[in-house]
Structure formats: structure tokens, C-alpha cells
Write a protein that holds these residues in place. Sequence first.
Motif, PDB file in Angstrom:
ATOM      1  N   THR A  29      61.590  35.213  62.956  1.00  0.00           N
ATOM      2  CA  THR A  29      62.127  34.678  61.703  1.00  0.00           C
ATOM      3  C   THR A  29      63.588  34.240  61.802  1.00  0.00           C
ATOM      4  N   PHE A  30      64.418  34.991  62.563  1.00  0.00           N
ATOM      5  CA  PHE A  30      65.839  34.643  62.684  1.00  0.00           C
ATOM      6  C   PHE A  30      66.125  34.060  64.060  1.00  0.00           C
ATOM      7  N   GLY A  31      67.017  33.066  64.084  1.00  0.00           N
ATOM      8  CA  GLY A  31      67.481  32.537  65.368  1.00  0.00           C
ATOM      9  C   GLY A  31      68.857  31.939  65.203  1.00  0.00           C
ATOM     10  N   ALA A  32      69.624  31.923  66.300  1.00  0.00           N
ATOM     11  CA  ALA A  32      70.948  31.308  66.268  1.00  0.00           C
ATOM     12  C   ALA A  32      71.188  30.571  67.574  1.00  0.00           C
ATOM     13  N   ALA A  33      71.937  29.463  67.481  1.00  0.00           N
ATOM     14  CA  ALA A  33      72.238  28.669  68.681  1.00  0.00           C
ATOM     15  C   ALA A  33      73.549  29.139  69.301  1.00  0.00           C
ATOM     16  N   LEU A  34      73.607  29.096  70.630  1.00  0.00           N
ATOM     17  CA  LEU A  34      74.731  29.663  71.387  1.00  0.00           C
ATOM     18  C   LEU A  34      75.383  28.614  72.298  1.00  0.00           C
ATOM     19  N   SER A  35      76.611  28.924  72.707  1.00  0.00           N
ATOM     20  CA  SER A  35      77.391  27.968  73.523  1.00  0.00           C
ATOM     21  C   SER A  35      77.042  28.052  75.018  1.00  0.00           C
ATOM     22  N   LEU A  36      75.784  27.895  75.311  1.00  0.00           N
ATOM     23  CA  LEU A  36      75.275  27.904  76.691  1.00  0.00           C
ATOM     24  C   LEU A  36      74.172  26.850  76.690  1.00  0.00           C
ATOM     25  N   TYR A  37      74.124  25.965  77.737  1.00  0.00           N
ATOM     26  CA  TYR A  37      73.298  24.761  77.568  1.00  0.00           C
ATOM     27  C   TYR A  37      72.427  24.431  78.770  1.00  0.00           C
ATOM     28  N   ASN A  38      71.297  23.809  78.483  1.00  0.00           N
ATOM     29  CA  ASN A  38      70.537  23.080  79.495  1.00  0.00           C
ATOM     30  C   ASN A  38      70.683  21.596  79.187  1.00  0.00           C
ATOM     31  N   VAL A  39      70.885  20.794  80.232  1.00  0.00           N
ATOM     32  CA  VAL A  39      70.954  19.340  80.025  1.00  0.00           C
ATOM     33  C   VAL A  39      69.776  18.718  80.762  1.00  0.00           C
ATOM     34  N   ILE A  40      68.915  18.066  79.986  1.00  0.00           N
ATOM     35  CA  ILE A  40      67.695  17.491  80.572  1.00  0.00           C
ATOM     36  C   ILE A  40      67.829  15.976  80.644  1.00  0.00           C
ATOM     37  N   THR A  41      67.572  15.432  81.819  1.00  0.00           N
ATOM     38  CA  THR A  41      67.610  13.981  81.999  1.00  0.00           C
ATOM     39  C   THR A  41      66.178  13.478  82.162  1.00  0.00           C
ATOM     40  N   VAL A  42      65.830  12.465  81.386  1.00  0.00           N
ATOM     41  CA  VAL A  42      64.488  11.874  81.456  1.00  0.00           C
ATOM     42  C   VAL A  42      64.638  10.378  81.712  1.00  0.00           C
ATOM     43  N   GLU A  43      63.951   9.888  82.729  1.00  0.00           N
ATOM     44  CA  GLU A  43      64.014   8.442  83.041  1.00  0.00           C
ATOM     45  C   GLU A  43      62.620   7.886  83.249  1.00  0.00           C
ATOM     46  N   LYS A  44      62.431   6.632  82.852  1.00  0.00           N
ATOM     47  CA  LYS A  44      61.162   5.967  83.171  1.00  0.00           C
ATOM     48  C   LYS A  44      61.134   5.699  84.668  1.00  0.00           C
ATOM     49  N   THR A  45      59.954   5.755  85.255  1.00  0.00           N
ATOM     50  CA  THR A  45      59.864   5.564  86.711  1.00  0.00           C
ATOM     51  C   THR A  45      58.519   4.944  87.100  1.00  0.00           C
ATOM     52  N   SER A  46      58.340   4.756  88.390  1.00  0.00           N
ATOM     53  CA  SER A  46      57.042   4.267  88.876  1.00  0.00           C
ATOM     54  C   SER A  46      56.192   5.476  89.279  1.00  0.00           C
ATOM     55  N   GLU A  47      54.926   5.267  89.482  1.00  0.00           N
ATOM     56  CA  GLU A  47      54.001   6.368  89.807  1.00  0.00           C
ATOM     57  C   GLU A  47      54.490   7.191  91.005  1.00  0.00           C
ATOM     58  N   ALA A  48      55.011   6.466  92.016  1.00  0.00           N
ATOM     59  CA  ALA A  48      55.423   7.138  93.260  1.00  0.00           C
ATOM     60  C   ALA A  48      56.550   8.146  93.034  1.00  0.00           C
ATOM     61  N   HIS A  49      57.355   7.944  91.985  1.00  0.00           N
ATOM     62  CA  HIS A  49      58.509   8.822  91.782  1.00  0.00           C
ATOM     63  C   HIS A  49      58.361   9.759  90.587  1.00  0.00           C
ATOM     64  N   SER A  50      57.175   9.770  89.998  1.00  0.00           N
ATOM     65  CA  SER A  50      56.980  10.636  88.823  1.00  0.00           C
ATOM     66  C   SER A  50      57.171  12.108  89.212  1.00  0.00           C
ATOM     67  N   SER A  51      57.789  12.909  88.300  1.00  0.00           N
ATOM     68  CA  SER A  51      58.012  14.328  88.637  1.00  0.00           C
ATOM     69  C   SER A  51      57.419  15.252  87.576  1.00  0.00           C
ATOM     70  N   VAL A  52      56.190  14.888  87.141  1.00  0.00           N
ATOM     71  CA  VAL A  52      55.544  15.683  86.092  1.00  0.00           C
ATOM     72  C   VAL A  52      54.515  16.627  86.713  1.00  0.00           C
ATOM     73  N   HIS A  53      54.971  17.780  87.209  1.00  0.00           N
ATOM     74  CA  HIS A  53      54.027  18.713  87.835  1.00  0.00           C
ATOM     75  C   HIS A  53      54.055  20.068  87.157  1.00  0.00           C
ATOM     76  N   HIS A  54      55.183  20.424  86.569  1.00  0.00           N
ATOM     77  CA  HIS A  54      55.361  21.721  85.934  1.00  0.00           C
ATOM     78  C   HIS A  54      54.378  21.838  84.751  1.00  0.00           C
ATOM     79  N   PRO A  55      53.593  22.944  84.673  1.00  0.00           N
ATOM     80  CA  PRO A  55      52.572  23.046  83.623  1.00  0.00           C
ATOM     81  C   PRO A  55      53.149  22.875  82.203  1.00  0.00           C
ATOM     82  N   MET A  56      54.352  23.406  81.982  1.00  0.00           N
ATOM     83  CA  MET A  56      54.952  23.276  80.649  1.00  0.00           C
ATOM     84  C   MET A  56      55.267  21.806  80.328  1.00  0.00           C
ATOM     85  N   VAL A  57      55.602  21.054  81.362  1.00  0.00           N
ATOM     86  CA  VAL A  57      55.931  19.635  81.171  1.00  0.00           C
ATOM     87  C   VAL A  57      54.641  18.839  80.909  1.00  0.00           C
ATOM     88  N   VAL A  58      53.605  19.141  81.684  1.00  0.00           N
ATOM     89  CA  VAL A  58      52.320  18.457  81.508  1.00  0.00           C
ATOM     90  C   VAL A  58      51.814  18.678  80.081  1.00  0.00           C
TER      91      VAL A  58
END
Length: 293
Positions: A29-58
Amino acid sequence: MSIPPRKVIKGCRVKIPATTTNFGPGFDTFGAALSLYNVITVEKTSEAHSSVHHPMVVETLKEFEKRTSRPCPLIKWSVKSQIPQARGLGSSATIRLGLLAGINALEDSPLKNDEILDCAIELEGHPDNVRPAFQGGFILCSPQKAFRCRIDSKVFFIAFVPQIEISTQLSRKILPEEVKLKDAVENIQRASMIAVCFFKKQYIDLPGLFVDHFHEPYRLKYIPYWEELKKAALGAGALGFYLSGSGSTLMSITYGDPTEVVQALKKQSTKLAIEGDILVLKPDNHGIRLSTF
Ligand SMILES: Nc1ncnc2c1ncn2[C@@H]1O[C@H](COP(=O)(O)OP(=O)(O)OP(=O)(O)O)[C@@H](O)[C@H]1O
Ligand SMILES: N[C@@H](CCO)C(=O)O
């Protein structure tokens, strides 16, 4: 979150804060945001360079496709990570939100902010990390509705992050299906008062309210040094001490200078020979930030 005006977008960078949840009796029920970060970069790509393997990402991309009724573009993604994983600091929510917000921007925003939130909450299975990560501040929430307030900049969150990883999914499985009425009443009383303290910025009234019957008694069996660290933090002036999310992080709160609490935690953990990092964090009142390139 506002998305910059449309131009040819090659990729997105999404910065998402860590979150601390539950605050003792406020389970899910309660949550708060903190001064610690993840920075995610997402780019369009071709099939050969796709990096979608992690189950959470799929899983996240599939949900995006379902909700937009359009195929996801091929992407490559990466994360610059400050947030320790599986420690009760909302790392999984940052991955899901970062991907959803990033792909949405690359695809000319078929999902509105509320729909991104709704999608990430469904994937996480509870709203209390996703909401504050998105909106910043302190959040009182259910899956459908939320109330938010800013947190005073004099509030400090002192995270004792042990080496042990705890999977949220597994640690929810050990919780009971039913609770006693008396315990539920006590949880409601204390949680309601914690919410008032945050919304009225009356942090000084927090001591004594961080007692929980719903999840901590079951989860703390795996953290035997809990009592000693709690005694040390509260003895040094912490206003509250609780298991952050599903753990393993133990969180102390102070209003003003956190030094004494930090030193007490250091001294006690050294005495008990428990290895862990101590992170002194500020509230983040902004939430997710997105930029394109
Ligand atoms: N930086 C990252 N890179 C890749 N995967 C990550 C990253 N951060 C989190 N994850 C994924 O999320 C999982 C941890 O999620 P989990 O919900 O168990 O814990 P948490 O989100 O850190 O804590 P909590 O939900 O209690 O706040 C990891 O096992 C991993 O699969
Ligand atoms: N409220 C959730 C948070 C997990 O980060 C739990 O305690 O399982």
C-alpha cells in the motif's frame, strides 16, 4: 512524465528511481521514491542485434504488444544500474517501467501514462513500487487508485543492504493466506497514522508505528540480525525501522542528520559480523525522467 515533441527518434534514455515499500504495516500500500537510479537505454535495431532474452523483458514486450495490438519493434536495451537487485528496492519495477516508457516513446506513444502504469502494475503484481517510481514522492495506493504527497527534503532513508538476495516472487509465497482480525485492526490503525504523518509532514509522530503482523514476522525468519540492528537504529534516533519491500534491505528513517543512525548501524553490523552496504538516500519527488536521442 512528458514526452518531448516528435522528431526522428533513434532511442530513449529512461531514468527511474529506486523505491522503498510497505513501511511496516502498509503492506502492498505504501511506497516512496529514493535518490538511487537505474538508467535504461532502448534503441530500435535489426534482428541481428536484438537483445531481448531476459524473461522479464520478453514478458514486458508481450504485454506491450497485447495492449497496443501492434508488434513491438526490434530493440536492443541496456541498463546502467545503481540499484541492487532482489534487495527490496524496486529494481524489477525500474526495468519494466523503463522498457515500457522507452518503447512507447519509440512507437509514437500509443499508451497514455495511466496505461503504462496499469501495465507495469499488472506485470509486477502489486502497485507499491511502480507508482512511486513513476510519480516520485510518497504514495498511498491500491492497483486502481493512488494518493501522492511530496516528501520533505530533510527526510533521510538509511538503507542497510545485506549481501543476501531475496526474490519478491518467492518471498510472497511464504505469507499466510489469512490473518487474525485483531492483527488486521492493529495494522490498519498504525498504517493509517503513518499515512497521516507523511501527508501532514508530521514525521516526528512516526515512532512506534512501524509494527507489522502481515509480512515481516514471516520474512524476518531469514534475517536473524533484524532485532539487533533495529535496536541500534532506533536507539540512535531513527523515527522508524522496517523491512523494505520483501527485503533483504532494512530501512531506517530520520528527519535531519542521519550520521548517528549510520554510525550505530555500522558499529552493530561490524560487531555481529554481518556484511552489508549502508546507503544514505534522499527522497525523489520527481519520478521517471525520459529523454530521446
Ligand atoms: N539491473 C538489472 N538488470 C537485469 N535484471 C534486473 C535488474 N534489476 C532487476 N532485475 C531483474 O529483477 C529481479 C529482481 O526482482 P524482485 O522483484 O525479485 O526484486 P526487487 O524488485 O529488487 O525487490 P522488491 O520488489 O522487493 O522491491 C532480478 O532477479 C532480475 O531478474
Ligand atoms: N509489497 C511488496 C513489495 C515488493 O517489493 C511485497 O512486500 O511483496
